[in-house]
Motif scaffolding. Structure first.
Motif, PDB file in Angstrom:
ATOM      1  N   ILE A 158      -5.041  -1.478   3.931  1.00 14.46           N
ATOM      2  CA  ILE A 158      -3.657  -1.700   3.492  1.00 14.46           C
ATOM      3  C   ILE A 158      -3.448  -3.155   3.072  1.00 14.46           C
ATOM      4  O   ILE A 158      -2.882  -3.426   2.004  1.00 14.46           O
ATOM      5  CB  ILE A 158      -2.668  -1.285   4.600  1.00 14.46           C
ATOM      6  CG1 ILE A 158      -2.680   0.232   4.759  1.00 14.46           C
ATOM      7  CG2 ILE A 158      -1.258  -1.795   4.301  1.00 14.46           C
ATOM      8  CD1 ILE A 158      -1.954   0.755   5.987  1.00 14.46           C
ATOM      9  N   LEU A 184       2.307   4.133   1.221  1.00 16.44           N
ATOM     10  CA  LEU A 184       2.984   2.870   1.530  1.00 16.44           C
ATOM     11  C   LEU A 184       4.396   2.843   0.950  1.00 16.44           C
ATOM     12  O   LEU A 184       5.327   2.343   1.593  1.00 16.44           O
ATOM     13  CB  LEU A 184       2.161   1.691   1.015  1.00 16.44           C
ATOM     14  CG  LEU A 184       0.796   1.510   1.690  1.00 16.44           C
ATOM     15  CD1 LEU A 184       0.002   0.394   1.022  1.00 16.44           C
ATOM     16  CD2 LEU A 184       0.951   1.249   3.176  1.00 16.44           C
ATOM     17  N   LEU A 240      -2.845   6.243  -1.452  1.00 17.03           N
ATOM     18  CA  LEU A 240      -2.579   5.064  -0.622  1.00 17.03           C
ATOM     19  C   LEU A 240      -1.252   4.425  -1.027  1.00 17.03           C
ATOM     20  O   LEU A 240      -0.401   4.135  -0.184  1.00 17.03           O
ATOM     21  CB  LEU A 240      -3.727   4.062  -0.753  1.00 17.03           C
ATOM     22  CG  LEU A 240      -3.511   2.656  -0.197  1.00 17.03           C
ATOM     23  CD1 LEU A 240      -3.155   2.678   1.286  1.00 17.03           C
ATOM     24  CD2 LEU A 240      -4.752   1.793  -0.438  1.00 17.03           C
TER      25      LEU A 240
END
Length: 195
Positions: A13, A58, A54
């Motif tokens: 991340i 987020l 991803l």
């Protein structure tokens, strides 16, 4: 979650956010992310299907943080001006991540995801309002119009911008107000039984 797994996920991340702050999502590859984070591609794929998954994950976390930062999401109908104020304070609390994740061609996704989340909250509490056109239009206008006015007014004092947007929403609040709820029908009175 295992500590090593958590550290690896955080590395993915953080590396992604660092890359994303410098370039559009389309220009980031799994290979580049893995090399920068010093992990194997198989490690990345054990957490995410691809870069877009991803990013979406987020983005969704940021939207949920904005919504959850609101003390009274039910104010959308009861006090729309205060609702708007709380929503924009939520945006401010996530501003750094918003600027990174929702930049370039993903900028319109934030307000779209916020609208869905707000409407879901509103209609979960008041399902009878889901099909009311005026209400849906007013909500969309308040969310989209308010956000873009906020984004275009970054050079002004943020507190002033939030106050003005809250006042505008309050003024269009008649369209957001719940219609009066009729009391449930009362059963007919029964005559007392003869003695």
């Amino acid at each position: 979650m295992d500590l090593r797994v958590a550290k690896t996920k955080n590395a993915i991340i953080n590396t992604f956010l660092s890359l994303r702050a410098r370039k559009p999502l389309e220009k980031i590859t799994v290979k580049e992310l893995c090399e920068t984070a010093m992990i194997n591609k198989s490690t990345f794929y054990s957490h995410y299907g691809d870069i877009y998954e991803l990013s979406d994950s987020l983005e969704t976390e940021v939207v949920m943080s904005v919504i959850q930062s609101m003390d009274h999401p039910e104010y959308i109908f009861e006090a729309p001006g205060e609702f708007t104020r709380q929503l924009f304070l939520g945006y401010l609390s996530q501003d750094n991540l918003i600027q990174i994740l929702f930049s370039h061609n993903r900028s319109s996704l934030l307000v779209s995801k916020i609208e869905r989340a707000v409407k879901e909250l509103a209609f979960e509490k008041h399902p009878q309002l889901r099909q009311q056109p005026a209400l849906n239009i007013a909500l969309t206008f308040a969310i989209y119009g308010g956000y873009y006015a906020y984004a275009e007014s970054r050079n002004y004092d943020q507190e002033t911008v939030i106050d003005v947007l809250g006042e505008i929403t309050r003024k269009i609040g008649e369209l957001l107000t719940l219609p009066p709820v009729s009391p449930p029908p009362q059963p007919p009175l029964q005559s007392p039984a003869p003695h």
